[in-house]
Scaffold this active site. Sequence first.
Site, PDB file in Angstrom:
ATOM      1  N   GLY A  13      19.316 -40.890  16.849  1.00  0.00           N
ATOM      2  CA  GLY A  13      20.034 -40.067  17.827  1.00  0.00           C
ATOM      3  C   GLY A  13      19.141 -39.123  18.595  1.00  0.00           C
ATOM      4  O   GLY A  13      19.332 -37.907  18.568  1.00  0.00           O
ATOM      5  N   ALA A  14      18.161 -39.705  19.325  1.00  0.00           N
ATOM      6  CA  ALA A  14      17.196 -38.840  20.027  1.00  0.00           C
ATOM      7  C   ALA A  14      17.329 -38.902  21.553  1.00  0.00           C
ATOM      8  O   ALA A  14      16.470 -38.399  22.258  1.00  0.00           O
ATOM      9  CB  ALA A  14      15.774 -39.192  19.603  1.00  0.00           C
ATOM     10  N   SER A  15      18.395 -39.505  22.042  1.00  0.00           N
ATOM     11  CA  SER A  15      18.541 -39.588  23.503  1.00  0.00           C
ATOM     12  C   SER A  15      18.888 -38.242  24.112  1.00  0.00           C
ATOM     13  O   SER A  15      18.660 -38.007  25.304  1.00  0.00           O
ATOM     14  CB  SER A  15      19.614 -40.616  23.870  1.00  0.00           C
ATOM     15  OG  SER A  15      20.753 -40.450  23.047  1.00  0.00           O
ATOM     16  N   ARG A  16      19.455 -37.355  23.309  1.00  0.00           N
ATOM     17  CA  ARG A  16      19.922 -36.049  23.814  1.00  0.00           C
ATOM     18  C   ARG A  16      19.694 -34.984  22.758  1.00  0.00           C
ATOM     19  O   ARG A  16      19.422 -35.298  21.598  1.00  0.00           O
ATOM     20  CB  ARG A  16      21.439 -36.101  24.096  1.00  0.00           C
ATOM     21  CG  ARG A  16      21.847 -37.062  25.146  1.00  0.00           C
ATOM     22  CD  ARG A  16      23.351 -37.029  25.378  1.00  0.00           C
ATOM     23  NE  ARG A  16      24.096 -37.841  24.421  1.00  0.00           N
ATOM     24  CZ  ARG A  16      25.104 -37.377  23.682  1.00  0.00           C
ATOM     25  NH1 ARG A  16      25.459 -36.125  23.748  1.00  0.00           N
ATOM     26  NH2 ARG A  16      25.753 -38.190  22.870  1.00  0.00           N
ATOM     27  N   ASN A  91      19.239 -37.706  12.134  1.00  0.00           N
ATOM     28  CA  ASN A  91      19.766 -36.657  13.019  1.00  0.00           C
ATOM     29  C   ASN A  91      21.083 -37.032  13.705  1.00  0.00           C
ATOM     30  O   ASN A  91      21.862 -36.156  14.067  1.00  0.00           O
ATOM     31  CB  ASN A  91      18.698 -36.336  14.082  1.00  0.00           C
ATOM     32  CG  ASN A  91      19.248 -35.492  15.200  1.00  0.00           C
ATOM     33  OD1 ASN A  91      19.458 -34.292  15.046  1.00  0.00           O
ATOM     34  ND2 ASN A  91      19.520 -36.114  16.345  1.00  0.00           N
ATOM     35  N   TYR A 156      33.923 -32.938   9.714  1.00  0.00           N
ATOM     36  CA  TYR A 156      32.515 -32.641   9.981  1.00  0.00           C
ATOM     37  C   TYR A 156      31.887 -31.892   8.799  1.00  0.00           C
ATOM     38  O   TYR A 156      30.793 -32.226   8.342  1.00  0.00           O
ATOM     39  CB  TYR A 156      32.437 -31.814  11.273  1.00  0.00           C
ATOM     40  CG  TYR A 156      31.051 -31.504  11.762  1.00  0.00           C
ATOM     41  CD1 TYR A 156      30.290 -32.468  12.429  1.00  0.00           C
ATOM     42  CD2 TYR A 156      30.481 -30.242  11.586  1.00  0.00           C
ATOM     43  CE1 TYR A 156      29.017 -32.174  12.891  1.00  0.00           C
ATOM     44  CE2 TYR A 156      29.216 -29.940  12.053  1.00  0.00           C
ATOM     45  CZ  TYR A 156      28.484 -30.906  12.711  1.00  0.00           C
ATOM     46  OH  TYR A 156      27.221 -30.615  13.173  1.00  0.00           O
ATOM     47  N   LYS A 160      28.773 -33.044   6.404  1.00  0.00           N
ATOM     48  CA  LYS A 160      27.522 -32.274   6.331  1.00  0.00           C
ATOM     49  C   LYS A 160      27.270 -31.735   4.916  1.00  0.00           C
ATOM     50  O   LYS A 160      26.121 -31.589   4.500  1.00  0.00           O
ATOM     51  CB  LYS A 160      27.555 -31.129   7.356  1.00  0.00           C
ATOM     52  CG  LYS A 160      27.582 -31.620   8.816  1.00  0.00           C
ATOM     53  CD  LYS A 160      26.361 -32.466   9.151  1.00  0.00           C
ATOM     54  CE  LYS A 160      26.297 -32.902  10.585  1.00  0.00           C
ATOM     55  NZ  LYS A 160      25.131 -33.720  10.917  1.00  0.00           N
ATOM     56  N   ILE A 189      23.447 -24.337  17.903  1.00  0.00           N
ATOM     57  CA  ILE A 189      22.340 -24.796  18.762  1.00  0.00           C
ATOM     58  C   ILE A 189      22.929 -25.263  20.088  1.00  0.00           C
ATOM     59  O   ILE A 189      23.911 -26.024  20.103  1.00  0.00           O
ATOM     60  CB  ILE A 189      21.561 -25.952  18.081  1.00  0.00           C
ATOM     61  CG1 ILE A 189      21.189 -25.596  16.625  1.00  0.00           C
ATOM     62  CG2 ILE A 189      20.310 -26.315  18.890  1.00  0.00           C
ATOM     63  CD1 ILE A 189      20.354 -24.358  16.431  1.00  0.00           C
TER      64      ILE A 189
HETATM   65  P1  NAP Z   1      24.381 -34.320  20.740  1.00  0.00           P
HETATM   66  O1  NAP Z   1      23.749 -33.511  21.818  1.00  0.00           O
HETATM   67  O2  NAP Z   1      25.814 -34.689  20.863  1.00  0.00           O
HETATM   68  O3  NAP Z   1      23.500 -35.640  20.517  1.00  0.00           O
HETATM   69  C1  NAP Z   1      23.872 -36.573  19.543  1.00  0.00           C
HETATM   70  C2  NAP Z   1      22.851 -37.686  19.447  1.00  0.00           C
HETATM   71  O4  NAP Z   1      23.291 -38.583  18.413  1.00  0.00           O
HETATM   72  C3  NAP Z   1      22.747 -38.513  20.729  1.00  0.00           C
HETATM   73  O5  NAP Z   1      21.414 -38.906  20.921  1.00  0.00           O
HETATM   74  C4  NAP Z   1      23.644 -39.721  20.439  1.00  0.00           C
HETATM   75  O6  NAP Z   1      23.265 -40.919  21.121  1.00  0.00           O
HETATM   76  C5  NAP Z   1      23.355 -39.911  18.946  1.00  0.00           C
HETATM   77  N1  NAP Z   1      24.404 -40.680  18.277  1.00  0.00           N
HETATM   78  C6  NAP Z   1      25.728 -40.422  18.201  1.00  0.00           C
HETATM   79  N2  NAP Z   1      26.349 -41.384  17.502  1.00  0.00           N
HETATM   80  C7  NAP Z   1      25.394 -42.279  17.122  1.00  0.00           C
HETATM   81  C8  NAP Z   1      25.408 -43.490  16.392  1.00  0.00           C
HETATM   82  N3  NAP Z   1      26.538 -43.988  15.890  1.00  0.00           N
HETATM   83  N4  NAP Z   1      24.233 -44.142  16.209  1.00  0.00           N
HETATM   84  C9  NAP Z   1      23.078 -43.651  16.714  1.00  0.00           C
HETATM   85  N5  NAP Z   1      23.000 -42.508  17.423  1.00  0.00           N
HETATM   86  C10 NAP Z   1      24.153 -41.838  17.625  1.00  0.00           C
HETATM   87  O7  NAP Z   1      24.276 -33.560  19.329  1.00  0.00           O
HETATM   88  P2  NAP Z   1      23.226 -32.444  18.827  1.00  0.00           P
HETATM   89  O8  NAP Z   1      23.839 -31.126  19.070  1.00  0.00           O
HETATM   90  O9  NAP Z   1      21.875 -32.738  19.340  1.00  0.00           O
HETATM   91  O10 NAP Z   1      23.278 -32.686  17.234  1.00  0.00           O
HETATM   92  C11 NAP Z   1      22.301 -33.457  16.542  1.00  0.00           C
HETATM   93  C12 NAP Z   1      22.532 -33.317  15.051  1.00  0.00           C
HETATM   94  O11 NAP Z   1      22.473 -31.939  14.668  1.00  0.00           O
HETATM   95  C13 NAP Z   1      23.905 -33.819  14.605  1.00  0.00           C
HETATM   96  O12 NAP Z   1      23.809 -34.426  13.336  1.00  0.00           O
HETATM   97  C14 NAP Z   1      24.719 -32.538  14.518  1.00  0.00           C
HETATM   98  O13 NAP Z   1      25.806 -32.675  13.637  1.00  0.00           O
HETATM   99  C15 NAP Z   1      23.666 -31.572  13.992  1.00  0.00           C
HETATM  100  N6  NAP Z   1      23.990 -30.174  14.253  1.00  0.00           N
HETATM  101  C16 NAP Z   1      24.141 -29.706  15.524  1.00  0.00           C
HETATM  102  C17 NAP Z   1      24.438 -28.369  15.723  1.00  0.00           C
HETATM  103  C18 NAP Z   1      24.608 -27.777  17.093  1.00  0.00           C
HETATM  104  O14 NAP Z   1      24.961 -26.588  17.157  1.00  0.00           O
HETATM  105  N7  NAP Z   1      24.357 -28.500  18.174  1.00  0.00           N
HETATM  106  C19 NAP Z   1      24.591 -27.514  14.619  1.00  0.00           C
HETATM  107  C20 NAP Z   1      24.445 -28.034  13.339  1.00  0.00           C
HETATM  108  C21 NAP Z   1      24.127 -29.374  13.163  1.00  0.00           C
HETATM  109  P3  NAP Z   1      23.947 -41.307  22.573  1.00  0.00           P
HETATM  110  O15 NAP Z   1      23.352 -40.341  23.562  1.00  0.00           O
HETATM  111  O16 NAP Z   1      23.511 -42.697  22.821  1.00  0.00           O
HETATM  112  O17 NAP Z   1      25.412 -41.117  22.397  1.00  0.00           O
END
Ligand code: NAP
Length: 248
Positions: A13-16, A91, A156, A160, A189
């Site tokens: 999941g590194a596209s975003r 991730n 969620y 986690k 984040i």
């Molecule tokens: P995000 O911006 O929504 O990005 C999610 C990433 O996961 C995207 O690259 C997406 O790919 C990929 N993804 C989703 N479903 C997938 C699947 N089935 N197979 C492979 N890749 C998949 O989320 P983020 O905020 O960066 O979060 C990243 C991680 O950190 C997550 O595990 C999240 O739960 C955790 N986290 C985030 C926060 C926060 O505040 N943001 C806080 C605590 C934990 P596509 O672009 O192709 O959809």
Amino acid sequence: MKLLENKTTLITGASRGIGRGIAEVFAKNGSNIAFTYNASVDAAKALEKELQSYGVKVKGFQSNAANFDAAQELAKEVLEEFGTIDVLINNAGITKDNLLLRISEEDFDKVIEVNLKSVFNLTKAVIRPMMKQRSGSIINMSSVVGVKGNAGQSNYAASKAGILGFTKSIALELGSRNIRCNAIAPGFIETEMTGALPEETVKEWREAIPLKRGGTPEDIANACVFLASDMAAYITGQTLNVDGGMLT
Ligand code: NAP
């Protein structure tokens, strides 16, 4: 000094968002990067190009982390292409928030599959080569929500919290093979995931954080560099909160 020179890191999941930030900071630290995405083809292509400018080997793979067979195939392809997997960062994650009264069975299952089962899928896929090379670092992306719970996020939070139990178990199972397994619990984040929240909620989150700001993907990436590197050679089974003091 480049802390990850000659290592290969697989990031899901590194596209975003956070995953993308990790890929950038790891490439700057000399690591070759294999990364996955689910649907964002254009963003993945752009990331491949950007990372190549750091002089490391890079390849993006479209691979659904929730699918067991796809994870095994992915690990095979990465090994063929890169020769080794030194670091795995689980991730990929999604949210499908709702109060328990309203949440559907489908939305509960989906979040568990993408957030938790994916960690099992990928970890199982890489441990054989890591055991053979007698080294490896696995980093699992949990959340402060997995540590303390959150109303409206039971699916969620369960996914986690499950990651934390999985992480400690793998650390116990594989420590004797010099494979370390740790979790990171990010706080709030600022990415697309949190961008979906109402502005008022975001303001409240920021005010409640001791450091008075949301975190950046780079804040999480820097913690991952530490855990992936030999600087953390004696650290396993731990959860590192990267949350601006939120859980203090
Ligand atoms: P995000 O911006 O929504 O990005 C999610 C990433 O996961 C995207 O690259 C997406 O790919 C990929 N993804 C989703 N479903 C997938 C699947 N089935 N197979 C492979 N890749 C998949 O989320 P983020 O905020 O960066 O979060 C990243 C991680 O950190 C997550 O595990 C999240 O739960 C955790 N986290 C985030 C926060 C926060 O505040 N943001 C806080 C605590 C934990 P596509 O672009 O192709 O959809």
